[in-house]
Design a protein around this motif. Structure first.
Motif, PDB file in Angstrom:
ATOM      1  N   PRO A 130       0.822  -1.215   0.000  1.00 25.39           N
ATOM      2  CA  PRO A 130       0.000   0.000   0.000  1.00 25.39           C
ATOM      3  C   PRO A 130       0.855   1.263   0.000  1.00 25.39           C
ATOM      4  O   PRO A 130       2.025   1.233   0.404  1.00 25.39           O
ATOM      5  N   PRO A 131       0.285   2.388  -0.435  1.00 25.82           N
ATOM      6  CA  PRO A 131       1.021   3.651  -0.412  1.00 25.82           C
ATOM      7  C   PRO A 131       1.076   4.231   0.989  1.00 25.82           C
ATOM      8  O   PRO A 131       0.327   3.816   1.889  1.00 25.82           O
ATOM      9  N   ASP A 132       1.956   5.200   1.183  1.00 27.98           N
ATOM     10  CA  ASP A 132       1.983   5.941   2.448  1.00 27.98           C
ATOM     11  C   ASP A 132       0.796   6.894   2.557  1.00 27.98           C
ATOM     12  O   ASP A 132       0.426   7.311   3.654  1.00 27.98           O
ATOM     13  N   GLY A 133       0.221   7.256   1.417  1.00 28.31           N
ATOM     14  CA  GLY A 133      -0.917   8.159   1.416  1.00 28.31           C
ATOM     15  C   GLY A 133      -1.333   8.507   0.002  1.00 28.31           C
ATOM     16  O   GLY A 133      -0.694   8.097  -0.974  1.00 28.31           O
ATOM     17  N   VAL A 134      -2.427   9.251  -0.092  1.00 27.22           N
ATOM     18  CA  VAL A 134      -2.952   9.709  -1.379  1.00 27.22           C
ATOM     19  C   VAL A 134      -3.199  11.215  -1.283  1.00 27.22           C
ATOM     20  O   VAL A 134      -3.793  11.692  -0.313  1.00 27.22           O
ATOM     21  N   VAL A 144       1.607   7.690  -3.166  1.00 28.92           N
ATOM     22  CA  VAL A 144       3.069   7.697  -3.066  1.00 28.92           C
ATOM     23  C   VAL A 144       3.503   6.883  -1.851  1.00 28.92           C
ATOM     24  O   VAL A 144       2.865   6.913  -0.797  1.00 28.92           O
ATOM     25  N   ARG A 145       4.619   6.192  -2.021  1.00 28.64           N
ATOM     26  CA  ARG A 145       5.270   5.526  -0.886  1.00 28.64           C
ATOM     27  C   ARG A 145       6.769   5.739  -1.010  1.00 28.64           C
ATOM     28  O   ARG A 145       7.355   5.526  -2.083  1.00 28.64           O
ATOM     29  N   LEU A 146       7.377   6.174   0.086  1.00 26.01           N
ATOM     30  CA  LEU A 146       8.819   6.384   0.082  1.00 26.01           C
ATOM     31  C   LEU A 146       9.554   5.044   0.067  1.00 26.01           C
ATOM     32  O   LEU A 146       9.068   4.045   0.592  1.00 26.01           O
ATOM     33  N   ARG A 147      10.742   5.070  -0.535  1.00 22.24           N
ATOM     34  CA  ARG A 147      11.598   3.901  -0.597  1.00 22.24           C
ATOM     35  C   ARG A 147      12.867   4.162   0.220  1.00 22.24           C
ATOM     36  O   ARG A 147      13.203   5.316   0.519  1.00 22.24           O
ATOM     37  N   ALA A 148      13.586   3.104   0.531  1.00 20.54           N
ATOM     38  CA  ALA A 148      14.816   3.226   1.309  1.00 20.54           C
ATOM     39  C   ALA A 148      16.030   3.493   0.426  1.00 20.54           C
ATOM     40  O   ALA A 148      17.126   3.741   0.941  1.00 20.54           O
TER      41      ALA A 148
END
Length: 390
Positions: A25-29, A63-67
């Protein structure tokens, strides 16, 4: 940009699509609207006044942040292929197509000292591209709002406006002002945004269309344009030349009383460009006063005068836009004008609710008679600005 998807979609659907594509899932929309400029065209980069409002056609990003430093981006339109880039290698030459808008925002944030990293992003947009409704700014504002939250950058909405403008100017190569991003980021339900482009001060102006039984009908002529090329840049250069020849920092400094002298000092074409900016600035100020005093029913003549000025003095209209405006006025519109950068795109008509079908039918028949592609129609209402929705 390619044509955007036009079907509305819920925040949860966007999040679900993201999860299907990326496997989590994304971090948010986040969402940011396109805009209609009620009045004030090409005045923004001349330090003048504009009066846009946000519409219910929006760019939505999950969006979802990556490491790591990888960015993976995919959209609901075009070839729907995933684009994968290394954030650390971003440069002007590596950002092309629709990804130039989100990646351009990332590049600008990095230039401003934000520690940017990788992310996954899915975009769904219902703002028609090339139609003068700021599809690119909607993407920039949705992405900048999302990354501002996720990176903890704490930029204000007005600072995000300038980040979007830098993206357009320095990455995309379009010499635009701050109108589009201001409308997308600063808007509120039932209001237009009055913006002084010199001071960057703004305030909300009531635009209660439903209370006056009015609608703004958008006529998309399907004639596309691109701000990064052609006439838009030429008009901006002409305005800068006029200011230089008249020894003023910008055309904002001029009033109608100074136009006779300007006519003596400028060539005919440059004078017409200058006259449009001077008179358009005054029309914006007049529209704000009329909206406050008498409401939207009374602004029709100002809208129509704006179109005449863009058609005759600034010469940014086209046959399709002129026909849409004239036909709407002949069939009950209180006022009508082209909106956006020009050379195609959309016209808007201020119409009584009871006249909508009549105006639509008349414009449709006029385009068919001219053997042109059938236009698209939709109504818009002043809505909220960029925000997180999930």
């Amino acid at each position: 940009m390619n044509a955007s998807a036009t079907q509305p979609i819920s925040a949860q659907n966007v999040a679900d699509t993201f999860a299907t594509v990326f496997g989590y899932p994304p971090d948010g929309v986040w969402v940011a609207p396109g805009r209609v400029n009620l009045i004030g065209e090409h005045t923004d980069y001349n330090d003048g006044f504009v009066l846009p409002f946000a519409i219910d056609r929006e760019a939505t990003v999950a969006v979802r942040l990556r490491a790591d430093q990888t960015a993976r981006l995919i959209s609901s339109y075009g070839d729907k292929k995933m684009v994968e880039v290394d954030i650390s290698t971003l440069s002007h030459g590596t950002m092309t197509g629709w990804t130039a808008y989100p990646l351009g925002v990332v590049w600008v944030l990095a230039q401003m000292g934000v520690e940017v990293g990788g992310f996954d992003l899915y975009l769904h947009s219902t703002v028609p591209s090339g139609a003068g409704l700021s599809s690119s700014a909607a993407i920039e504002c949705a992405v900048s709002t999302a990354l501002n939250d996720l990176y903890g950058a704490q930029f204000s909405p007005k600072e995000l406006v300038l980040i979007g403008q830098r993206t357009e100017n320095e990455v995309v190569g379009a010499p635009t002002g701050i109108l589009d991003q201001s409308a997308s980021l600063l808007a509120s339900d039932g209001h237009a945004v009055f913006l002084d482009c010199r001071t960057r001060e703004s305030h909300l102006v009531p635009l209660d269309l439903s209370g006056a039984a009015l609608r703004i009908l958008v006529v998309d002529t399907k004639v596309t344009h691109a701000h990064a090329t052609g006439g838009y840049a030429e008009r901006r250069a002409s305005c800068e030349l006029g200011a230089q020849m008249l020894d003023v920092p910008s055309l904002r400094e001029l009033t109608a009383a100074q136009l006779p002298e300007a006519a003596l000092r400028l060539d005919a074409v440059t004078y017409r460009r200058v006259r449009h900016i001077v008179t358009e600035n005054q029309r914006v100020l007049d529209t704000v006063v009329v909206l406050d005093d008498a409401g939207p029913t009374a602004i029709g003549a100002l809208l129509t005068a704006s179109h005449s000025s863009m058609r005759d003095d600034f010469e940014i209209s086209c046959a399709e836009l002129d026909l849409a405006v004239a036909t709407a006025l002949e069939n009950g519109a209180l006022g009508a004008r082209m909106t956006g950068g020009g050379f195609g795109g959309c016209a808007i008509a201020l119409i009584p609710e009871a006249e909508e079908l009549k105006v639509r039918d008349a414009v449709d028949r006029a385009f068919a008679k001219a053997n042109w592609q059938a236009p698209d129609f939709f109504t818009v209402s002043p809505g909220p600005g960029a925000r997180r929705i999930l």
